[in-house]
Design an enzyme around this catalytic site. Structure first.
Site, PDB file in Angstrom:
ATOM      1  N   ASP A   1      -4.743   3.380  -1.976  1.00 10.17           N
ATOM      2  CA  ASP A   1      -5.723   4.089  -1.082  1.00 10.17           C
ATOM      3  C   ASP A   1      -6.221   6.124  -1.397  1.00 10.17           C
ATOM      4  O   ASP A   1      -5.473   6.655  -1.965  1.00 10.17           O
ATOM      5  CB  ASP A   1      -5.499   4.219   0.142  1.00 10.17           C
ATOM      6  CG  ASP A   1      -5.151   2.615   0.899  1.00 10.17           C
ATOM      7  OD1 ASP A   1      -6.192   2.365   1.151  1.00 10.17           O
ATOM      8  OD2 ASP A   1      -4.234   2.240   0.945  1.00 10.17           O
TER       9      ASP A   1
ATOM     10  N   MET B   1     -11.444  -4.822   5.644  1.00  6.06           N
ATOM     11  CA  MET B   1     -11.477  -3.977   6.152  1.00  6.06           C
ATOM     12  C   MET B   1     -11.366  -4.735   7.674  1.00  6.06           C
ATOM     13  O   MET B   1     -11.576  -4.845   8.750  1.00  6.06           O
ATOM     14  CB  MET B   1     -11.506  -2.759   6.382  1.00  6.06           C
ATOM     15  CG  MET B   1     -11.786  -1.643   5.585  1.00  6.06           C
ATOM     16  SD  MET B   1     -10.118  -1.424   4.573  1.00  6.06           S
ATOM     17  CE  MET B   1      -8.796  -0.886   5.935  1.00  6.06           C
TER      18      MET B   1
ATOM     19  N   ASP C   1      -6.849  -6.225   4.910  1.00  3.23           N
ATOM     20  CA  ASP C   1      -6.525  -4.550   4.547  1.00  3.23           C
ATOM     21  C   ASP C   1      -6.534  -4.034   5.608  1.00  3.23           C
ATOM     22  O   ASP C   1      -7.386  -3.787   6.060  1.00  3.23           O
ATOM     23  CB  ASP C   1      -6.418  -4.011   3.668  1.00  3.23           C
ATOM     24  CG  ASP C   1      -6.518  -2.259   3.373  1.00  3.23           C
ATOM     25  OD1 ASP C   1      -4.674  -2.362   4.348  1.00  3.23           O
ATOM     26  OD2 ASP C   1      -6.384  -1.274   2.656  1.00  3.23           O
TER      27      ASP C   1
ATOM     28  N   SER D   1       1.288  -0.919   0.130  1.00  2.00           N
ATOM     29  CA  SER D   1      -0.241  -0.093   0.176  1.00  2.00           C
ATOM     30  C   SER D   1       1.264   1.213  -0.042  1.00  2.00           C
ATOM     31  O   SER D   1       1.393   1.445   1.056  1.00  2.00           O
ATOM     32  CB  SER D   1      -0.876   0.117   1.137  1.00  2.00           C
ATOM     33  OG  SER D   1      -1.549   1.441   0.733  1.00  2.00           O
TER      34      SER D   1
ATOM     35  N   MET E   1     -12.160   4.889  -0.630  1.00  3.11           N
ATOM     36  CA  MET E   1     -12.521   5.437   0.404  1.00  3.11           C
ATOM     37  C   MET E   1     -13.210   6.426   0.505  1.00  3.11           C
ATOM     38  O   MET E   1     -12.964   8.037   0.543  1.00  3.11           O
ATOM     39  CB  MET E   1     -11.463   5.324   1.183  1.00  3.11           C
ATOM     40  CG  MET E   1     -11.293   4.042   2.057  1.00  3.11           C
ATOM     41  SD  MET E   1     -10.158   3.857   3.263  1.00  3.11           S
ATOM     42  CE  MET E   1      -8.575   3.647   1.679  1.00  3.11           C
TER      43      MET E   1
ATOM     44  N   MET F   1      -8.579   8.355  -0.931  1.00  2.00           N
ATOM     45  CA  MET F   1      -9.819   8.805   0.556  1.00  2.00           C
ATOM     46  C   MET F   1      -9.816  10.666  -0.079  1.00  2.00           C
ATOM     47  O   MET F   1      -9.133  11.205  -0.467  1.00  2.00           O
ATOM     48  CB  MET F   1      -8.511   9.198   1.823  1.00  2.00           C
ATOM     49  CG  MET F   1      -7.969   7.888   2.489  1.00  2.00           C
ATOM     50  SD  MET F   1      -7.540   7.617   3.857  1.00  2.00           S
ATOM     51  CE  MET F   1      -6.295   6.319   3.781  1.00  2.00           C
TER      52      MET F   1
ATOM     53  N   HIS G   1      -8.094   1.710  -4.330  1.00  4.55           N
ATOM     54  CA  HIS G   1      -9.421   1.336  -3.611  1.00  4.55           C
ATOM     55  C   HIS G   1     -10.232   2.664  -3.025  1.00  4.55           C
ATOM     56  O   HIS G   1      -9.174   3.546  -2.721  1.00  4.55           O
ATOM     57  CB  HIS G   1      -8.548   0.584  -2.380  1.00  4.55           C
ATOM     58  CG  HIS G   1      -9.459   0.714  -0.800  1.00  4.55           C
ATOM     59  ND1 HIS G   1      -9.463   0.353   0.461  1.00  4.55           N
ATOM     60  CD2 HIS G   1     -10.679   0.669  -0.201  1.00  4.55           C
ATOM     61  CE1 HIS G   1      -9.729   0.580   1.711  1.00  4.55           C
ATOM     62  NE2 HIS G   1     -11.092   0.539   1.066  1.00  4.55           N
TER      63      HIS G   1
ATOM     64  N   HIS H   1      -1.658  -1.552  -4.308  1.00  8.91           N
ATOM     65  CA  HIS H   1      -2.695  -1.263  -3.243  1.00  8.91           C
ATOM     66  C   HIS H   1      -2.929   0.471  -3.547  1.00  8.91           C
ATOM     67  O   HIS H   1      -1.945   0.943  -3.019  1.00  8.91           O
ATOM     68  CB  HIS H   1      -2.689  -2.047  -1.798  1.00  8.91           C
ATOM     69  CG  HIS H   1      -4.509  -1.762  -1.658  1.00  8.91           C
ATOM     70  ND1 HIS H   1      -5.480  -2.579  -1.963  1.00  8.91           N
ATOM     71  CD2 HIS H   1      -4.517  -0.054  -0.637  1.00  8.91           C
ATOM     72  CE1 HIS H   1      -5.931  -1.945  -1.642  1.00  8.91           C
ATOM     73  NE2 HIS H   1      -5.889  -0.815  -0.429  1.00  8.91           N
TER      74      HIS H   1
END
Length: 219
Positions: free
Chosen positions: A34, A136, A174, A7, A67, A36, A65, A32
């Site tokens: 993330d 998660m 994760d 990540s 979020m 946000m 991913h 990976h």
């Protein structure tokens, strides 16, 4: 074989190209990413423009991913930026089936994620339509958190649910994955393990990824 997806949330943000190249050479299977928005989670990271720039660095699958709230508004942008897998949170969209359909129509693999406190019953109906289920094991928003041990039975239950399907989605985990717990998480049924601080917080990525893979695939 259990896959390892570093990540980049835990990487050095000033040199992401170099960090991605380093973990690819060290044996990473996926990258990976993330995303946000400061609303769904209390942090803001990167958008499609940065992902598009990073896409030039590697041919490894980009595991994006989201979020973010109302992810359906941004699927096409992230698909065009170079995402290979786009995962959305069941808690963040009102029409999950429609959102999954948008991802697939964009030509990408579709994933659904659950926060630690969200029960698996929330996604039972969508399982036949997805390519990946992300559990998660920390509350999303920050890297470097400790694995929530009470999520392990949830991983086991999710694995059993997925094994009943003819086209079994991958099970990804994760949050707080490290050398101490990776073998147990893999035994619980995980196919893909996201690791951030436990890789980027070390001095030797290759040694760390090799050790994580060996532990995860020792069962």
């Amino acid at each position: 074989m259990v896959l390892i997806a570093p990540s980049i949330l835990s990487a050095d943000g000033s040199r992401l190209h170099e960090e991605i190249t380093a973990v690819e050479k060290a044996g990473a299977d996926w990258i990976h990413i993330d995303v946000m928005d400061g609303h769904f989670v209390p942090n803001i990271t990167m958008g499609p423009a940065i992902i598009s720039a990073l896409r030039k660095t590697t041919k490894l699958p980009f595991d994006v991913h989201l979020m973010i709230e109302n992810p359906e508004r941004y699927i096409e942008s992230f698909a065009s930026a170079g995402a290979d897998i786009i995962t959305v949170h069941v808690e963040a969209t009102n029409h999950l089936h429609r959102t999954i359909d948008i991802i697939k129509k964009a030509g990408k693999k579709a994933g659904v994620s659950l926060n630690p406190a969200t029960p698996l019953t929330q996604i039972e109906e969508i399982l036949p339509d997805i390519d990946l289920l992300l559990i998660m094991t920390v509350n999303p928003g920050f890297g470097g958190q400790q694995f929530i041990k009470t999520t392990l039975p949830k991983i086991i239950k999710a694995s059993k649910m997925l094994n009943t399907l003819s086209n079994k989605p991958l099970l990804e985990v994760d949050g707080g994955v490290n050398m101490k717990n990776i073998a147990g998480i893999a035994r619980a049924g995980a196919d893909v393990l996201v690791a951030g601080a436990s890789i980027f917080g070390t001095d030797d990525y290759q040694q760390t990824i090799t050790a994580l893979k060996a532990a995860a695939n020792s069962n």
